[in-house]
Scaffold this motif. Structure first.
Motif, PDB file in Angstrom:
ATOM      1  N   GLU A   1     -24.622 -18.123  -5.218  1.00  0.00           N
ATOM      2  CA  GLU A   1     -23.478 -17.503  -5.886  1.00  0.00           C
ATOM      3  C   GLU A   1     -23.691 -15.988  -6.017  1.00  0.00           C
ATOM      4  OE1 GLU A   1     -20.752 -18.826  -9.682  1.00  0.00           O
ATOM      5  OE2 GLU A   1     -22.725 -19.701  -9.445  1.00  0.00           O
TER       6      GLU A   1
ATOM      7  N   GLY B   1     -19.420  -9.964  -1.266  1.00  0.00           N
ATOM      8  CA  GLY B   1     -17.992  -9.694  -1.428  1.00  0.00           C
ATOM      9  C   GLY B   1     -17.750  -8.315  -2.022  1.00  0.00           C
ATOM     10  N   PHE B   2     -18.529  -7.986  -3.037  1.00  0.00           N
ATOM     11  CA  PHE B   2     -18.364  -6.685  -3.687  1.00  0.00           C
ATOM     12  C   PHE B   2     -18.641  -5.549  -2.693  1.00  0.00           C
ATOM     13  CE2 PHE B   2     -20.504  -3.130  -5.905  1.00  0.00           C
ATOM     14  CZ  PHE B   2     -19.420  -2.647  -6.616  1.00  0.00           C
TER      15      PHE B   2
ATOM     16  N   GLY C   1     -15.840  -5.284  -0.084  1.00  0.00           N
ATOM     17  CA  GLY C   1     -14.664  -4.622  -0.649  1.00  0.00           C
ATOM     18  C   GLY C   1     -14.891  -3.117  -0.757  1.00  0.00           C
TER      19      GLY C   1
ATOM     20  N   ALA D   1     -23.051 -14.427  -2.631  1.00  0.00           N
ATOM     21  CA  ALA D   1     -21.619 -14.366  -2.299  1.00  0.00           C
ATOM     22  C   ALA D   1     -20.953 -13.208  -3.035  1.00  0.00           C
ATOM     23  CB  ALA D   1     -20.945 -15.692  -2.652  1.00  0.00           C
ATOM     24  N   ILE D   2     -21.345 -13.017  -4.279  1.00  0.00           N
ATOM     25  CA  ILE D   2     -20.721 -11.963  -5.081  1.00  0.00           C
ATOM     26  C   ILE D   2     -21.149 -10.580  -4.584  1.00  0.00           C
ATOM     27  CG2 ILE D   2     -20.747 -10.916  -7.382  1.00  0.00           C
ATOM     28  CD1 ILE D   2     -20.678 -13.838  -8.437  1.00  0.00           C
TER      29      ILE D   2
ATOM     30  N   SER E   1     -16.337  -4.928 -11.926  1.00  0.00           N
ATOM     31  CA  SER E   1     -16.334  -6.380 -11.821  1.00  0.00           C
ATOM     32  C   SER E   1     -17.526  -6.893 -12.606  1.00  0.00           C
ATOM     33  CB  SER E   1     -16.483  -6.831 -10.365  1.00  0.00           C
ATOM     34  OG  SER E   1     -15.402  -6.391  -9.605  1.00  0.00           O
TER      35      SER E   1
END
Lengths: 225, 396
Positions: B373, B380-381, B384, B376-377, B354
């Protein structure tokens, strides 16, 4: 840009399948084998990738808009910020089973080059696009004398990101020109539903609002669709 | 301006290097660190901190790699300056790198000055600090030493390795050197090699240190001096590269410092001058000048392509690691193009990658700052990846 395009698919948005997925994306997803490796070019906010994930597909994405990418990565999807026109060249041959271009072809600068890259990178390519040969669009130009605007294509000519419209027939010609084999083709009507009738190309070209093509690289006999 | 270091004697100045306020592991002469320079270095000391709890099957460990002037104190007050840890925005309870869920290990790099073996550490052969007799180290050496630390901790496989800048270089080196030990990799504001421009900036910094008469050819401990002016100038120059034109303008503009008119002298009339001087002075309190030379050199030597037949992709061929590459729009030291090169190489290698570019005017240092931001990334990464790894969800 690519993401905005998808968000503006109001008709298709309204048409959702039993699982809540957009019907046009379901049509694309239905063409993908389970467990396949997939690259979704112009993946927007990742809806198709999420749908494919539920089907055991190893999905990756490319998205132009920063918002779209960040949303996807925050959801745990493997998505990179990039441009279909410039970044496909960096992928090696045969990296994926399927390369998908969903509602994005008409916004690329070089659709032919993009399609050729897709067929190089993937064993199969799946392309969905709005059909500019649809009767409503023809009527608008013929009788209204204006560039057509529809619920799916709401932009005025001077602001549209869609710079390379084509009809279903035009796209078929491009497939022939690049030596792509058409394994499957479906047209979606104005409600995003698949037109299941066996009809000749001219009928689809007139009444299909969108089309989804499954292609493969090998040169071969044209499929009887 | 008070300068604490001026009054410190030798013992004070080398205390953190030999007896740090953190966890320490020492490897004896039977277990040397093989350096790229061809030296078997022993004895070796690695200082580190841990946060959170290692789970029963040892699958939730995240290695956090610090940048050039960082250290192991990522999430606790600094023992020398008393300031909060350098990555408290990112790591902690409920933070993206959640100490309630993951076990975080943050080592001081080899060549550093906060407790891992480096030029400020005592050379057992002389009883004096190593100084320039310390062998030159590389990013790969740092990673090799960290692998020894993990062996010592009994951790075969890391859930993730994360870091920005030089920390991001270590992340990439980890994935290249030990692909089977890295489940997920998060190189932030990093590059596959140090650019000519960055080597040039580093050289200016090193020359500033070496031009200080108190540097004494690197033997300032023995001479009872400290090249703090040179190191402060090096820091001032480097600090500009960590920010951006827009950020400097937003913070300082052309405003005067404690005065209404120019003094027509070379005092720090402008706020930005005063700020940089402050950055320089506070830096020398906690950092060793020779260590600065060694670590900038390690970054200069970093070149993944050079180590792999000219193609970065070769470093990651067939890698099982999943990557999340992050860059910042206003970072001109490690610009987005460098991150994109990492992504292209990973794509060519067929890696799961990503990549996000975050819009900010804060420059290279954005990875250390409050960037929602970015959080959040990263969150999220990691979520996952945790799902894919089968880690249980975070304790609420």
């Amino acid at each position: 840009m690519l993401m905005r395009l998808k968000h503006d698919l109001t008709m298709a948005e309204a048409a959702r399948g039993p699982g809540g997925s957009r019907v046009d994306l379901l049509a694309v997803a239905d063409m993908v084998e389970r467990g396949a490796r997939v690259l979704d070019v112009g993946c927007g906010d990742g809806e198709l990738l999420r749908l494919l994930e539920t089907r055991g597909v190893d999905g990756r994405g490319i998205e132009l808009s920063r918002e779209g990418v960040n949303e996807c990565v925050a959801k745990g999807l493997a998505v990179v910020q990039g441009d279909a026109d410039t970044d496909l060249a960096n992928y090696p041959n045969d990296a994926f089973d399927y390369v998908i271009l969903s509602q994005t072809l008409q916004a690329t600068r070089q659709p032919r080059v993009v399609l050729e890259h897709m067929l190089r990178i993937g064993r199969h390519a799946i392309v969905s696009f709005p059909n500019f040969g649809h009767w409503n669009i023809r009527m608008q130009l013929l009788f209204g004398g204006h560039m057509p605007r529809t619920d799916n294509l709401p932009y005025a000519w001077w602001e549209t990101p869609n710079i390379h419209f084509c009809s279903i027939k035009d796209f078929r010609d491009l497939c022939l020109a690049v030596g792509a084999k058409m394994d499957q083709a479906v047209a979606l009507n104005a409600w995003g539903r698949q037109m299941r009738l066996k009809m000749p190309w001219w009928f689809w070209n007139l009444f299909g609002e969108q089309a989804v093509f499954l292609l493969s690289r090998r040169n071969g006999p044209r499929p009887a669709i | 301006m008070a300068d604490a270091t001026a009054t410190l004697d030798l013992a004070d100045r080398t205390r953190e290097a030999d007896e740090p306020h953190s966890l320490v592991v020492r490897f004896g002469t039977g277990n040397p660190l093989r350096l790229d320079a061809g030296v078997d270095f022993a004895p070796l000391q690695i200082a580190y901190q841990t946060y959170g709890t290692l789970n029963a099957d040892r699958s939730n460990a995240i290695l956090v790699c610090h940048a050039l002037t960082g250290d192991q104190h990522a999430v606790n007050d600094h023992p020398v300056t008393g300031k909060p840890g350098w990555w408290e925005t990112m790591v902690g309870p409920g933070r993206p790198i959640d100490t309630g869920r993951y076990f975080i290990i943050c080592p001081n790099v080899v060549g550093g000055c906060m407790g891992s073996s480096g030029p400020a550490s005592t050379n057992p052969a002389t009883g004096m600090p190593w100084g320039l007799d310390f062998p030159v180290v590389t990013v790969r050496d740092m990673v090799r030493a960290q692998a020894m630390l993990l062996d010592h901790l009994g951790i075969d496989s890391l859930f993730a390795v994360a870091g920005g800048s030089m920390g991001g270089m270590q992340v990439l080196q980890w994935a290249a050197s030990y692909p089977q030990r890295v489940f997920a990799a998060l190189p932030i504001a990093a590059a596959t090699r140090h650019s000519a421009q960055n080597i040039a900036f580093h050289e200016v910094g090193r020359q500033a240190v070496m031009a200080d008469p108190e540097w004494r050819g690197g033997r300032y401990f023995a001479a009872g001096t400290n090249p703090r002016r040179g190191l402060a100038v090096a820091r001032m120059g480097a600090h500009i590269t960590y920010l951006s034109d827009a950020a400097l303008h937003r913070k300082f503009g052309r405003r005067f410092q404690n005065r209404d008119n120019p003094t027509f002298s070379f005092d720090a009339d402008f706020q930005v001058e005063s700020y940089l001087r402050h950055q320089g002075i506070t830096f020398v309190e906690r950092f060793d000048a020779n260590s600065y030379l060694y670590l900038t050199r390690a970054m200069d030597y970093f070149d993944l392509a050079g180590d792999h037949d000219g193609a970065v992709a070769n470093a990651f061929r067939g890698t099982p690691t999943r990557f999340c590459v992050i860059s910042f729009t206003s970072d001109w030291l490690f610009p987005t193009a460098e991150s994109r090169a990492i992504v292209h190489a990973l794509n060519a290698a067929g890696a799961r990658v990503s990549f996000a570019e975050i819009t900010t005017d804060k420059g290279h240092d954005a990875f250390l700052l409050d960037e929602p931001e970015l959080f959040a990334i990263v969150r999220g990464f990691l979520e996952g990846a945790a799902k894919a790894r089968g880690l249980p969800p975070a304790k609420s």
